[in-house]
Design a protein around this motif. Structure first.
Motif, PDB file in Angstrom:
ATOM      1  N   VAL A 117      -1.858  12.359   1.399  1.00 28.84           N
ATOM      2  CA  VAL A 117      -0.895  12.644   2.353  1.00 28.84           C
ATOM      3  C   VAL A 117       0.010  13.590   1.520  1.00 28.84           C
ATOM      4  O   VAL A 117       0.109  13.772   0.280  1.00 28.84           O
ATOM      5  CB  VAL A 117       0.118  11.425   2.589  1.00 28.84           C
ATOM      6  N   THR A 118       0.917  14.417   2.142  1.00 29.48           N
ATOM      7  CA  THR A 118       1.630  15.393   1.475  1.00 29.48           C
ATOM      8  C   THR A 118       3.186  14.416   1.655  1.00 29.48           C
ATOM      9  O   THR A 118       3.609  14.131   2.792  1.00 29.48           O
ATOM     10  CB  THR A 118       1.908  16.631   2.168  1.00 29.48           C
ATOM     11  N   MET A 119       3.928  14.473   0.764  1.00 32.63           N
ATOM     12  CA  MET A 119       5.092  13.571   0.769  1.00 32.63           C
ATOM     13  C   MET A 119       6.164  14.148  -0.186  1.00 32.63           C
ATOM     14  O   MET A 119       5.794  14.913  -1.022  1.00 32.63           O
ATOM     15  CB  MET A 119       4.822  12.062   0.198  1.00 32.63           C
ATOM     16  N   ASN A 120       7.412  13.569   0.021  1.00 32.84           N
ATOM     17  CA  ASN A 120       8.438  14.158  -0.929  1.00 32.84           C
ATOM     18  C   ASN A 120       8.746  13.133  -2.060  1.00 32.84           C
ATOM     19  O   ASN A 120       8.187  12.157  -2.134  1.00 32.84           O
ATOM     20  CB  ASN A 120       9.690  14.198   0.022  1.00 32.84           C
ATOM     21  N   VAL A 121       9.039  13.904  -3.120  1.00 35.34           N
ATOM     22  CA  VAL A 121       9.253  13.113  -4.456  1.00 35.34           C
ATOM     23  C   VAL A 121      10.327  11.974  -4.042  1.00 35.34           C
ATOM     24  O   VAL A 121      11.339  12.108  -3.353  1.00 35.34           O
ATOM     25  CB  VAL A 121      10.042  13.917  -5.397  1.00 35.34           C
ATOM     26  N   GLY A 122      10.189  10.683  -4.339  1.00 39.52           N
ATOM     27  CA  GLY A 122      11.093   9.526  -4.301  1.00 39.52           C
ATOM     28  C   GLY A 122      10.581   8.826  -2.974  1.00 39.52           C
ATOM     29  O   GLY A 122      10.888   7.552  -2.712  1.00 39.52           O
ATOM     30  N   GLN A 123       9.762   9.184  -2.235  1.00 41.21           N
ATOM     31  CA  GLN A 123       9.156   8.432  -0.941  1.00 41.21           C
ATOM     32  C   GLN A 123       8.162   7.548  -1.606  1.00 41.21           C
ATOM     33  O   GLN A 123       7.668   7.756  -2.805  1.00 41.21           O
ATOM     34  CB  GLN A 123       8.570   9.375   0.024  1.00 41.21           C
ATOM     35  N   THR A 124       7.551   6.780  -0.759  1.00 42.01           N
ATOM     36  CA  THR A 124       6.627   5.891  -0.880  1.00 42.01           C
ATOM     37  C   THR A 124       5.405   5.833  -0.204  1.00 42.01           C
ATOM     38  O   THR A 124       5.408   6.346   1.069  1.00 42.01           O
ATOM     39  CB  THR A 124       6.938   4.127  -0.560  1.00 42.01           C
ATOM     40  N   ILE A 125       4.234   5.964  -0.850  1.00 41.06           N
ATOM     41  CA  ILE A 125       2.800   6.020  -0.184  1.00 41.06           C
ATOM     42  C   ILE A 125       2.308   4.550   0.114  1.00 41.06           C
ATOM     43  O   ILE A 125       2.469   3.889  -0.854  1.00 41.06           O
ATOM     44  CB  ILE A 125       1.784   6.846  -0.856  1.00 41.06           C
ATOM     45  N   VAL A 126       1.918   4.376   1.630  1.00 43.80           N
ATOM     46  CA  VAL A 126       1.510   3.175   1.688  1.00 43.80           C
ATOM     47  C   VAL A 126      -0.125   3.411   2.062  1.00 43.80           C
ATOM     48  O   VAL A 126      -0.366   4.042   2.757  1.00 43.80           O
ATOM     49  CB  VAL A 126       2.200   2.356   2.627  1.00 43.80           C
ATOM     50  N   VAL A 127      -0.771   2.416   1.367  1.00 42.39           N
ATOM     51  CA  VAL A 127      -2.474   2.521   1.499  1.00 42.39           C
ATOM     52  C   VAL A 127      -2.728   1.359   2.241  1.00 42.39           C
ATOM     53  O   VAL A 127      -2.079   0.002   2.006  1.00 42.39           O
ATOM     54  CB  VAL A 127      -3.069   2.278   0.224  1.00 42.39           C
ATOM     55  N   PHE A 128      -3.289   1.330   3.563  1.00 43.37           N
ATOM     56  CA  PHE A 128      -3.755   0.404   4.411  1.00 43.37           C
ATOM     57  C   PHE A 128      -5.152   0.378   4.797  1.00 43.37           C
ATOM     58  O   PHE A 128      -5.803   1.581   4.487  1.00 43.37           O
ATOM     59  CB  PHE A 128      -2.679   0.008   5.518  1.00 43.37           C
ATOM     60  N   ASP A 129      -5.718  -0.825   5.351  1.00 43.67           N
ATOM     61  CA  ASP A 129      -7.068  -0.810   5.924  1.00 43.67           C
ATOM     62  C   ASP A 129      -6.957  -0.072   7.521  1.00 43.67           C
ATOM     63  O   ASP A 129      -6.198  -0.332   8.219  1.00 43.67           O
ATOM     64  CB  ASP A 129      -7.433  -2.231   6.176  1.00 43.67           C
ATOM     65  N   ALA A 130      -7.518   0.989   7.464  1.00 39.91           N
ATOM     66  CA  ALA A 130      -7.846   1.390   8.875  1.00 39.91           C
ATOM     67  C   ALA A 130      -9.165   1.262   9.174  1.00 39.91           C
ATOM     68  O   ALA A 130     -10.027   0.472   8.768  1.00 39.91           O
ATOM     69  CB  ALA A 130      -7.506   3.038   8.616  1.00 39.91           C
ATOM     70  N   VAL A 131      -9.506   1.848  10.351  1.00 37.02           N
ATOM     71  CA  VAL A 131     -10.787   1.524  10.825  1.00 37.02           C
ATOM     72  C   VAL A 131     -12.024   2.123   9.945  1.00 37.02           C
ATOM     73  O   VAL A 131     -12.086   3.224   9.951  1.00 37.02           O
ATOM     74  CB  VAL A 131     -11.100   2.454  12.436  1.00 37.02           C
ATOM     75  N   GLU A 132     -12.814   1.418   9.557  1.00 37.47           N
ATOM     76  CA  GLU A 132     -13.763   1.522   8.591  1.00 37.47           C
ATOM     77  C   GLU A 132     -13.423   2.366   7.169  1.00 37.47           C
ATOM     78  O   GLU A 132     -14.413   2.661   6.549  1.00 37.47           O
ATOM     79  CB  GLU A 132     -14.932   2.290   9.450  1.00 37.47           C
TER      80      GLU A 132
END
Length: 111
Positions: A89-104
């Protein structure tokens, strides 16, 4: 007997005053990581670092990196042990990246 104690205290006080302050290090920025997937994820800031941060399933962590140019947006890559199972993902400094289970696969979103 008080005179030696006063002289000794004054010597320690003057020694502490004579210390030089360390110059500040390079500016740093932080992004936050939350792994909601069912597997360990390895994260890194794309194009900036070769080292991955390992975040176990259900855990949170943060990535602090040198940001001399004071940029606001970075690309963050998440991988699992399987090379083909990744997202970014492209994100701003200070934000949170959330990794989750997607389809396969795993998925990534920004909060």
């Amino acid at each position: 007997m008080r005179t030696p104690a006063i002289v000794l205290a004054a010597c320690f006080g003057l020694a502490a005053c004579g210390e030089e302050e360390q110059p500040p290090g390079p500016p740093t920025s932080t992004i936050y990581v939350r792994n909601e997937s069912s597997t360990e994820a390895n994260l890194r800031i794309k194009f900036w670092s070769k080292d991955y941060l390992k975040v176990s399933a259900g855990d949170s962590d943060e990535i602090t990196f040198v940001n001399e140019d004071k940029i606001n947006a970075v690309q963050v890559e998440a991988k699992t042990r399987k090379q083909w199972d990744d997202c970014w993902v492209t994100m701003n400094v200070g934000q949170t990246i959330v990794v989750f289970d997607a389809v396969e696969r795993i998925g990534c979103r920004v909060e």
